[in-house]
Design a protein around this motif. Structure first.
Motif, PDB file in Angstrom:
ATOM      1  N   LYS A 138      -7.551  -5.284   0.276  1.00  0.00           N
ATOM      2  CA  LYS A 138      -7.001  -4.572   1.435  1.00  0.00           C
ATOM      3  C   LYS A 138      -6.089  -3.420   1.011  1.00  0.00           C
ATOM      4  CE  LYS A 138      -7.182  -8.376   4.784  1.00  0.00           C
ATOM      5  NZ  LYS A 138      -6.388  -9.286   5.646  1.00  0.00           N
ATOM      6  N   VAL A 139      -5.203  -3.677   0.036  1.00  0.00           N
ATOM      7  CA  VAL A 139      -4.284  -2.637  -0.412  1.00  0.00           C
ATOM      8  C   VAL A 139      -5.051  -1.476  -1.039  1.00  0.00           C
ATOM      9  CG1 VAL A 139      -2.427  -2.087  -2.037  1.00  0.00           C
ATOM     10  CG2 VAL A 139      -2.345  -4.213  -0.714  1.00  0.00           C
ATOM     11  N   VAL A 140      -6.010  -1.787  -1.885  1.00  0.00           N
ATOM     12  CA  VAL A 140      -6.797  -0.731  -2.536  1.00  0.00           C
ATOM     13  C   VAL A 140      -7.581   0.076  -1.514  1.00  0.00           C
ATOM     14  CG1 VAL A 140      -8.733  -0.321  -4.119  1.00  0.00           C
ATOM     15  CG2 VAL A 140      -6.909  -1.921  -4.772  1.00  0.00           C
ATOM     16  N   LEU A 141      -8.135  -0.577  -0.531  1.00  0.00           N
ATOM     17  CA  LEU A 141      -8.900   0.115   0.521  1.00  0.00           C
ATOM     18  C   LEU A 141      -8.012   1.080   1.284  1.00  0.00           C
ATOM     19  CD1 LEU A 141     -11.750   0.117   1.871  1.00  0.00           C
ATOM     20  CD2 LEU A 141     -10.792  -1.448   3.569  1.00  0.00           C
ATOM     21  N   LEU A 142      -6.791   0.653   1.615  1.00  0.00           N
ATOM     22  CA  LEU A 142      -5.866   1.523   2.326  1.00  0.00           C
ATOM     23  C   LEU A 142      -5.487   2.750   1.492  1.00  0.00           C
ATOM     24  CD1 LEU A 142      -3.514  -1.159   3.916  1.00  0.00           C
ATOM     25  CD2 LEU A 142      -4.897   0.492   5.174  1.00  0.00           C
ATOM     26  N   ILE A 143      -5.213   2.524   0.214  1.00  0.00           N
ATOM     27  CA  ILE A 143      -4.825   3.635  -0.653  1.00  0.00           C
ATOM     28  C   ILE A 143      -5.989   4.604  -0.857  1.00  0.00           C
ATOM     29  CG2 ILE A 143      -4.151   4.232  -3.023  1.00  0.00           C
ATOM     30  CD1 ILE A 143      -2.570   1.598  -3.083  1.00  0.00           C
ATOM     31  N   GLU A 144      -7.177   4.046  -1.023  1.00  0.00           N
ATOM     32  CA  GLU A 144      -8.351   4.878  -1.284  1.00  0.00           C
ATOM     33  C   GLU A 144      -8.661   5.792  -0.112  1.00  0.00           C
ATOM     34  OE1 GLU A 144     -12.375   3.891  -3.783  1.00  0.00           O
ATOM     35  OE2 GLU A 144     -11.684   2.454  -2.272  1.00  0.00           O
ATOM     36  N   ALA A 169       0.836  -1.212   0.000  1.00  0.00           N
ATOM     37  CA  ALA A 169       0.000   0.000   0.000  1.00  0.00           C
ATOM     38  C   ALA A 169       0.865   1.253   0.000  1.00  0.00           C
ATOM     39  CB  ALA A 169      -0.941  -0.008   1.196  1.00  0.00           C
ATOM     40  N   ALA A 170       1.935   1.251   0.798  1.00  0.00           N
ATOM     41  CA  ALA A 170       2.815   2.411   0.864  1.00  0.00           C
ATOM     42  C   ALA A 170       3.528   2.641  -0.466  1.00  0.00           C
ATOM     43  CB  ALA A 170       3.830   2.225   1.988  1.00  0.00           C
ATOM     44  N   GLY A 216       2.935  25.312  -6.846  1.00  0.00           N
ATOM     45  CA  GLY A 216       3.712  24.289  -7.546  1.00  0.00           C
ATOM     46  C   GLY A 216       2.816  23.124  -7.937  1.00  0.00           C
ATOM     47  N   HIS A 217       3.362  21.935  -8.002  1.00  0.00           N
ATOM     48  CA  HIS A 217       2.589  20.751  -8.372  1.00  0.00           C
ATOM     49  C   HIS A 217       1.644  20.342  -7.242  1.00  0.00           C
ATOM     50  CE1 HIS A 217       6.030  19.436 -11.281  1.00  0.00           C
ATOM     51  NE2 HIS A 217       5.214  20.303 -11.831  1.00  0.00           N
ATOM     52  N   GLU A 218       0.379  20.160  -7.598  1.00  0.00           N
ATOM     53  CA  GLU A 218      -0.602  19.623  -6.651  1.00  0.00           C
ATOM     54  C   GLU A 218      -1.348  18.476  -7.339  1.00  0.00           C
ATOM     55  OE1 GLU A 218      -2.656  22.172  -3.828  1.00  0.00           O
ATOM     56  OE2 GLU A 218      -1.892  23.911  -4.947  1.00  0.00           O
ATOM     57  N   PHE A 219      -1.978  17.634  -6.526  1.00  0.00           N
ATOM     58  CA  PHE A 219      -2.548  16.393  -7.054  1.00  0.00           C
ATOM     59  C   PHE A 219      -3.940  16.132  -6.473  1.00  0.00           C
ATOM     60  CE2 PHE A 219       2.027  16.212  -6.288  1.00  0.00           C
ATOM     61  CZ  PHE A 219       2.534  15.998  -7.557  1.00  0.00           C
ATOM     62  N   PRO A 220      -4.906  16.947  -6.829  1.00  0.00           N
ATOM     63  CA  PRO A 220      -6.241  16.762  -6.255  1.00  0.00           C
ATOM     64  C   PRO A 220      -6.855  15.411  -6.648  1.00  0.00           C
ATOM     65  CG  PRO A 220      -6.301  18.322  -8.098  1.00  0.00           C
ATOM     66  CD  PRO A 220      -4.860  18.082  -7.781  1.00  0.00           C
ATOM     67  N   GLY A 221      -7.434  14.729  -5.669  1.00  0.00           N
ATOM     68  CA  GLY A 221      -8.081  13.453  -5.920  1.00  0.00           C
ATOM     69  C   GLY A 221      -7.143  12.320  -6.270  1.00  0.00           C
ATOM     70  N   HIS A 222      -5.874  12.500  -5.944  1.00  0.00           N
ATOM     71  CA  HIS A 222      -4.901  11.490  -6.384  1.00  0.00           C
ATOM     72  C   HIS A 222      -5.109  10.141  -5.697  1.00  0.00           C
ATOM     73  CE1 HIS A 222      -2.839  12.940  -2.706  1.00  0.00           C
ATOM     74  NE2 HIS A 222      -2.393  11.696  -2.627  1.00  0.00           N
ATOM     75  N   HIS A 223      -5.695  10.139  -4.509  1.00  0.00           N
ATOM     76  CA  HIS A 223      -5.887   8.872  -3.798  1.00  0.00           C
ATOM     77  C   HIS A 223      -6.855   7.945  -4.558  1.00  0.00           C
ATOM     78  CE1 HIS A 223      -8.917  11.706  -2.427  1.00  0.00           C
ATOM     79  NE2 HIS A 223      -9.694  10.677  -2.118  1.00  0.00           N
ATOM     80  N   THR A 224      -7.863   8.528  -5.173  1.00  0.00           N
ATOM     81  CA  THR A 224      -8.826   7.726  -5.937  1.00  0.00           C
ATOM     82  C   THR A 224      -8.161   7.142  -7.184  1.00  0.00           C
ATOM     83  OG1 THR A 224     -10.652   9.106  -5.158  1.00  0.00           O
ATOM     84  CG2 THR A 224     -11.047   7.761  -7.115  1.00  0.00           C
ATOM     85  N   LYS A 225      -7.416   8.004  -7.882  1.00  0.00           N
ATOM     86  CA  LYS A 225      -6.712   7.537  -9.078  1.00  0.00           C
ATOM     87  C   LYS A 225      -5.657   6.497  -8.712  1.00  0.00           C
ATOM     88  CE  LYS A 225      -6.193   7.968 -13.546  1.00  0.00           C
ATOM     89  NZ  LYS A 225      -7.284   7.656 -14.486  1.00  0.00           N
ATOM     90  N   SER A 226      -4.965   6.710  -7.592  1.00  0.00           N
ATOM     91  CA  SER A 226      -3.933   5.762  -7.157  1.00  0.00           C
ATOM     92  C   SER A 226      -4.530   4.399  -6.846  1.00  0.00           C
ATOM     93  CB  SER A 226      -3.207   6.305  -5.921  1.00  0.00           C
ATOM     94  OG  SER A 226      -2.482   7.479  -6.224  1.00  0.00           O
ATOM     95  N   ALA A 227      -5.699   4.389  -6.217  1.00  0.00           N
ATOM     96  CA  ALA A 227      -6.361   3.121  -5.879  1.00  0.00           C
ATOM     97  C   ALA A 227      -6.714   2.338  -7.136  1.00  0.00           C
ATOM     98  CB  ALA A 227      -7.607   3.388  -5.045  1.00  0.00           C
ATOM     99  N   LEU A 228      -7.211   3.033  -8.158  1.00  0.00           N
ATOM    100  CA  LEU A 228      -7.572   2.368  -9.415  1.00  0.00           C
ATOM    101  C   LEU A 228      -6.348   1.780 -10.117  1.00  0.00           C
ATOM    102  CD1 LEU A 228     -10.155   4.968 -10.797  1.00  0.00           C
ATOM    103  CD2 LEU A 228     -10.657   2.646  -9.970  1.00  0.00           C
ATOM    104  N   ASP A 260       0.736   6.586  -3.888  1.00  0.00           N
ATOM    105  CA  ASP A 260       0.665   7.815  -4.685  1.00  0.00           C
ATOM    106  C   ASP A 260       0.960   7.562  -6.161  1.00  0.00           C
ATOM    107  OD1 ASP A 260      -0.119   9.486  -2.667  1.00  0.00           O
ATOM    108  OD2 ASP A 260       1.835  10.407  -2.328  1.00  0.00           O
ATOM    109  N   VAL A 261       0.745   6.336  -6.607  1.00  0.00           N
ATOM    110  CA  VAL A 261       1.073   5.996  -7.988  1.00  0.00           C
ATOM    111  C   VAL A 261       0.193   6.745  -8.986  1.00  0.00           C
ATOM    112  CG1 VAL A 261      -0.479   3.995  -8.241  1.00  0.00           C
ATOM    113  CG2 VAL A 261       1.736   3.998  -9.415  1.00  0.00           C
ATOM    114  N   GLY A 262      -0.934   7.279  -8.520  1.00  0.00           N
ATOM    115  CA  GLY A 262      -1.822   8.024  -9.406  1.00  0.00           C
ATOM    116  C   GLY A 262      -1.527   9.511  -9.493  1.00  0.00           C
ATOM    117  N   LYS A 263      -0.559  10.008  -8.741  1.00  0.00           N
ATOM    118  CA  LYS A 263      -0.269  11.445  -8.757  1.00  0.00           C
ATOM    119  C   LYS A 263       0.091  11.994 -10.133  1.00  0.00           C
ATOM    120  CE  LYS A 263       0.809  12.688  -3.969  1.00  0.00           C
ATOM    121  NZ  LYS A 263       1.845  13.068  -2.998  1.00  0.00           N
ATOM    122  N   PRO A 264       0.898  11.292 -10.941  1.00  0.00           N
ATOM    123  CA  PRO A 264       1.202  11.841 -12.272  1.00  0.00           C
ATOM    124  C   PRO A 264      -0.044  12.037 -13.132  1.00  0.00           C
ATOM    125  CG  PRO A 264       2.766  10.117 -11.701  1.00  0.00           C
ATOM    126  CD  PRO A 264       1.686  10.074 -10.663  1.00  0.00           C
TER     127      PRO A 264
END
Length: 316
Positions: A309-315, A261-262, A279-291, A266-270
């Motif tokens: 479990k991993v997706v739930l933690l990231i979300e 999970a760690a 500077g760079h901000e990442f709104p809603g990145h947790h949802t994208k990262s979970a997907l 934040d794999v969805g931030k890009p």
């Protein structure tokens, strides 16, 4: 070094039984390395001159296990892999040949720190490739020619995994060999890659192992999505997204679920990047990262419970 007194009695029983039947048998592999390091390792391997049929005659309850004639022998609830010496050309081809001796067997192994054997009867450590010296130096080095790695491309990941588990450095020529043929990792099943990845991130030094996967280009064939965060700097953190994921993996409690999970949190931030005054901000990145994490874990053939479990933690 007192190796004999650190060997479980059940393992000694297997060796003495094989030798009483007229065969040679040696302790080899990771358990021997870890005895020298003073680390606990319950997984013992024995290399022997006995053929699978011979092993079965000595241990009628032995179970064929995996490839290369390995037999699983259970003694006092300890599972020991007993494998005949091999005497064929290097490689993982199925038409392997039994025979040879402990020296030809050790010459086929991946790294010098794993290419030692212990002769229980004579209380001798057999170390033709100076593995004990490399253990003392904390170095991971190919046994013989660096081509040895690519006989089984998963060995490239194993080098990074041993680094993550032991805190060793990788010999420069071996490190170069990892990068030279990194694309060969694409030939390996996702299940085998998954299993090595878990061993790596649950080591004591996961950051160092992950760095090796990245600088050698191996990560391109494991989790390429992580690399998209390289060079994308946070406005409020002194590191890019890729390094932030790796640091999070390093510092979180060491369980497979939490470290996965760690690493992916934040794999969805890009894909959520906007440029603000700060500077760079990442709104809603947790949802994208979970997907994206769910897709990554499915691709690596993780079980549904782990993915959930991993997706739930990231979300959250």
């Amino acid at each position: 070094m007192d190796i004999k007194n650190k060997i479980p009695s059940a393992v000694i029983h297997i060796i003495t039984s094989l030798e009483a039947a007229g065969f040679k048998a040696y302790i080899v592999g990771g358990a021997l390395r870890d005895i020298i390091l003073g680390r606990h390792n319950p997984d013992f391997d024995i290399a022997t001159s006995a053929l699978p049929s011979n092993i079965s005659s000595v241990f009628p309850n032995a179970i064929p296990y995996g490839d290369f004639g390995t037999m699983l022998v259970i003694s006092d609830d300890i599972k020991v892999e007993v494998t005949p010496f091999r005497d064929d050309a290097p490689g993982r081809k199925p038409d392997y040949t039994f025979g040879g001796n402990i020296y030809t067997d050790l010459s086929r192994r991946d790294f010098t720190i794993n290419s030692m054997a212990y002769d229980l009867t004579d209380d001798i450590l057999i170390d033709p490739f100076n593995g004990q010296k490399d253990i003392a130096k904390g170095i991971i080095k190919c046994t013989g020619n660096t081509k040895r790695i690519w006989e089984d491309p998963l060995r490239a990941m194993r080098a990074a995994r041993f680094q993550a588990q032991l805190g060793f450095t990788i010999d420069p020529s071996t490190l170069y060999a990892l990068k030279t043929h990194a694309s060969n990792l694409a030939e390996i099943s996702r299940e085998r890659i998954r299993d090595e990845l878990i061993k790596l991130i649950t080591g004591d030094y996961p950051f160092e192992g992950l760095v090796t996967l990245i600088v050698t280009d191996l990560m391109k064939y494991i989790i390429p999505e992580l690399l998209e965060g390289q060079g994308i700097i946070h406005y409020n953190k002194p590191m890019d997204v890729l390094e932030h994921n790796m640091v999070a993996c390093k510092i979180v409690k060491n369980t497979p679920i939490l470290r996965l999970a760690a690493l992916l949190h934040d794999v969805g931030k890009p894909h959520s990047l906007i440029q603000s005054e700060r500077g760079h901000e990442f709104p809603g990145h947790h949802t994208k990262s979970a997907l994206i994490a769910e897709k990554i874990l499915k691709n690596l053939h993780f079980d549904s419970n782990t993915i959930k479990k991993v997706v739930l933690l990231i979300e959250h």
